[in-house]
Design a protein around this motif. Structure first.
Motif, mmCIF file in Angstrom:
data_model
loop_
_atom_site.group_PDB
_atom_site.id
_atom_site.type_symbol
_atom_site.label_atom_id
_atom_site.label_comp_id
_atom_site.label_asym_id
_atom_site.label_seq_id
_atom_site.Cartn_x
_atom_site.Cartn_y
_atom_site.Cartn_z
ATOM 1 N N ASP A 155 0.862 -1.184 0.000
ATOM 2 C CA ASP A 155 0.000 0.000 0.000
ATOM 3 C C ASP A 155 0.896 1.231 0.000
ATOM 4 O O ASP A 155 1.644 1.466 0.957
ATOM 5 C CB ASP A 155 -0.904 0.021 1.237
ATOM 6 C CG ASP A 155 -2.050 -0.966 1.127
ATOM 7 O OD1 ASP A 155 -2.551 -1.169 0.009
ATOM 8 O OD2 ASP A 155 -2.431 -1.541 2.165
ATOM 9 N N THR B 13 1.816 5.516 -1.001
ATOM 10 C CA THR B 13 1.332 6.893 -1.105
ATOM 11 C C THR B 13 2.450 7.744 -1.683
ATOM 12 O O THR B 13 3.581 7.706 -1.195
ATOM 13 C CB THR B 13 0.930 7.463 0.271
ATOM 14 O OG1 THR B 13 -0.062 6.629 0.869
ATOM 15 C CG2 THR B 13 0.366 8.873 0.115
ATOM 16 N N PHE C 147 -1.218 10.835 -2.853
ATOM 17 C CA PHE C 147 -1.817 10.068 -3.948
ATOM 18 C C PHE C 147 -1.642 8.580 -3.632
ATOM 19 O O PHE C 147 -0.540 8.044 -3.744
ATOM 20 C CB PHE C 147 -1.150 10.403 -5.277
ATOM 21 C CG PHE C 147 -1.749 9.686 -6.452
ATOM 22 C CD1 PHE C 147 -2.921 10.125 -7.041
ATOM 23 C CD2 PHE C 147 -1.138 8.539 -6.960
ATOM 24 C CE1 PHE C 147 -3.471 9.454 -8.122
ATOM 25 C CE2 PHE C 147 -1.685 7.868 -8.037
ATOM 26 C CZ PHE C 147 -2.863 8.329 -8.616
ATOM 27 N N PRO C 148 -2.714 7.904 -3.213
ATOM 28 C CA PRO C 148 -2.608 6.486 -2.839
ATOM 29 C C PRO C 148 -2.554 5.562 -4.057
ATOM 30 O O PRO C 148 -3.142 5.855 -5.099
ATOM 31 C CB PRO C 148 -3.883 6.239 -2.028
ATOM 32 C CG PRO C 148 -4.861 7.236 -2.564
ATOM 33 C CD PRO C 148 -4.062 8.441 -2.964
ATOM 34 N N PHE C 149 -1.818 4.459 -3.915
ATOM 35 C CA PHE C 149 -1.743 3.465 -4.984
ATOM 36 C C PHE C 149 -1.362 2.119 -4.369
ATOM 37 O O PHE C 149 -0.891 2.035 -3.231
ATOM 38 C CB PHE C 149 -0.722 3.872 -6.052
ATOM 39 C CG PHE C 149 0.693 3.985 -5.545
ATOM 40 C CD1 PHE C 149 1.585 2.925 -5.662
ATOM 41 C CD2 PHE C 149 1.140 5.163 -4.942
ATOM 42 C CE1 PHE C 149 2.884 3.025 -5.193
ATOM 43 C CE2 PHE C 149 2.440 5.271 -4.467
ATOM 44 C CZ PHE C 149 3.324 4.203 -4.598
ATOM 45 N N THR C 150 -1.595 1.074 -5.133
ATOM 46 C CA THR C 150 -1.218 -0.278 -4.716
ATOM 47 C C THR C 150 -0.140 -0.789 -5.647
ATOM 48 O O THR C 150 -0.260 -0.691 -6.870
ATOM 49 C CB THR C 150 -2.424 -1.232 -4.755
ATOM 50 O OG1 THR C 150 -3.420 -0.765 -3.847
ATOM 51 C CG2 THR C 150 -2.005 -2.639 -4.337
ATOM 52 N N SER D 294 1.356 -1.304 -10.876
ATOM 53 C CA SER D 294 0.811 -0.381 -9.889
ATOM 54 C C SER D 294 -0.614 -0.029 -10.301
ATOM 55 O O SER D 294 -0.894 0.204 -11.477
ATOM 56 C CB SER D 294 1.660 0.895 -9.819
ATOM 57 O OG SER D 294 1.055 1.847 -8.962
ATOM 58 N N SER D 295 -1.525 0.005 -9.335
ATOM 59 C CA SER D 295 -2.910 0.376 -9.637
ATOM 60 C C SER D 295 -3.354 1.512 -8.718
ATOM 61 O O SER D 295 -2.960 1.584 -7.555
ATOM 62 C CB SER D 295 -3.845 -0.832 -9.454
ATOM 63 O OG SER D 295 -3.781 -1.332 -8.137
ATOM 64 N N SER D 296 -4.157 2.420 -9.299
ATOM 65 C CA SER D 296 -4.661 3.569 -8.557
ATOM 66 C C SER D 296 -5.984 3.997 -9.171
ATOM 67 O O SER D 296 -6.512 3.319 -10.063
ATOM 68 C CB SER D 296 -3.652 4.728 -8.608
ATOM 69 O OG SER D 296 -3.573 5.233 -9.939
ATOM 70 N N GLN D 297 -6.487 5.148 -8.722
ATOM 71 C CA GLN D 297 -7.739 5.664 -9.286
ATOM 72 C C GLN D 297 -7.591 6.033 -10.750
ATOM 73 O O GLN D 297 -8.585 6.192 -11.466
ATOM 74 C CB GLN D 297 -8.183 6.890 -8.496
ATOM 75 C CG GLN D 297 -7.178 8.044 -8.560
ATOM 76 C CD GLN D 297 -7.536 9.187 -7.621
ATOM 77 O OE1 GLN D 297 -8.173 8.952 -6.612
ATOM 78 N NE2 GLN D 297 -7.129 10.397 -7.974
ATOM 79 N N THR E 89 -4.218 1.128 -14.163
ATOM 80 C CA THR E 89 -3.115 0.212 -13.870
ATOM 81 C C THR E 89 -1.913 0.517 -14.757
ATOM 82 O O THR E 89 -2.060 0.749 -15.954
ATOM 83 C CB THR E 89 -3.548 -1.248 -14.088
ATOM 84 O OG1 THR E 89 -4.641 -1.550 -13.210
ATOM 85 C CG2 THR E 89 -2.403 -2.210 -13.786
ATOM 86 N N TRP F 273 7.860 9.037 -2.207
ATOM 87 C CA TRP F 273 6.816 8.036 -2.044
ATOM 88 C C TRP F 273 7.230 7.024 -0.990
ATOM 89 O O TRP F 273 8.413 6.875 -0.684
ATOM 90 C CB TRP F 273 6.489 7.333 -3.359
ATOM 91 C CG TRP F 273 7.550 6.394 -3.878
ATOM 92 C CD1 TRP F 273 8.687 6.733 -4.540
ATOM 93 C CD2 TRP F 273 7.557 4.963 -3.770
ATOM 94 N NE1 TRP F 273 9.406 5.613 -4.870
ATOM 95 C CE2 TRP F 273 8.746 4.509 -4.400
ATOM 96 C CE3 TRP F 273 6.712 4.022 -3.218
ATOM 97 C CZ2 TRP F 273 9.086 3.154 -4.494
ATOM 98 C CZ3 TRP F 273 7.035 2.674 -3.304
ATOM 99 C CH2 TRP F 273 8.209 2.259 -3.932
#
Length: 232
Positions: free
Chosen positions: A143, A145, A153-156, A170-173, A176, A225
């Motif tokens: 997880d 940021t 900005f959050p991302f996985t 990486s995936s986010s709003q 991918t 990050w």
């Protein structure tokens, strides 16, 4: 004479060069900083053998080196010896071990990726040799940021390590992004994400169990990050 330079193309090429160079520059700076702070960190897990009267004895050494302060333990088939204290003098590591009865001591010298020396316990001394056991600290889901101009900005992040090669995504709003190139070497993570907004160069090291580093979005945006690994 007309200027035949294609300015948009030139700017794009410059951005790509910056993208490629920034991770390497940051990595070089991080490497120098890490070397200055901890030039010979021996932290890690080691497996090996000790020479005994009845033959070879399997041993495991779990060593933590915190700026010259040593802790950990040595495990034998019969018992566990906690490391009470240690010191590095002229390249020779001396560890005092907890032991029932007489004191125990492990004296080691680093040779390539091995630790070679002697173990003294119960009045006997025998040769020992350890080799570092490779551990995969990177593979898994994280997880993350990123600091996007002061906004979180959050991302996985999903990573997989094979030797020194790193793959994943990486995936986010925003969707991918796939890792097009990546490496994990000497404690440094370097990879490039191919996103809809351009390529993102990212570098990081592990600090207190977290990935902490810098990113560069095609020369348009840079920042910090961090990511925490998800529990299995």
């Amino acid at each position: 004479m007309k200027n035949l330079t294609n300015k948009p193309l030139f700017r794009m090429q410059t951005s790509v060069v910056v993208l490629l160079l920034v991770p390497l520059i940051v990595l070089s700076q991080d490497s120098k900083s890490a070397t200055q702070k901890n030039p010979q960190s021996l932290t890690g897990k080691y497996e090996g053998t000790g020479k005994g009267a009845d033959g070879d004895i399997p041993l495991t050494l779990e060593l933590v080196d915190e700026s010259g302060k040593f802790s950990g333990r040595v495990t034998t088939p019969r018992e566990v010896h906690q490391i009470l204290k240690g010191a590095m003098t002229d390249g020779l590591l001396s560890l005092e071990l907890e032991n029932k009865g007489s004191p125990a001591k492990l004296t080691l010298k680093q040779k390539d990726d091995k630790l070679i020396g002697e173990l003294t316990a119960d009045g006997r001394t025998g040769a020992v040799e350890f080799h570092r056991v490779a551990t995969d600290e990177i593979s898994g889901e994280w997880d993350g940021t990123a600091d996007a101009n002061g906004q979180p900005f959050p991302f996985t992040l999903t990573l997989k390590v094979d030797g020194e090669k790193v793959t994943g995504a990486s995936s986010s709003q925003l969707g991918t992004s796939t890792i097009t190139s990546g490496s994990w070497k000497d404690g440094k993570l370097v990879f490039v994400l191919d996103s809809a907004n351009g390529q993102i160069g990212m570098v990081a090291t592990i600090v207190d169990g977290k990935l902490v580093g810098d990113f560069d979005l095609s020369g348009q945006m840079t920042g910090k990050w961090a990511a925490v690994k998800k529990k299995p």
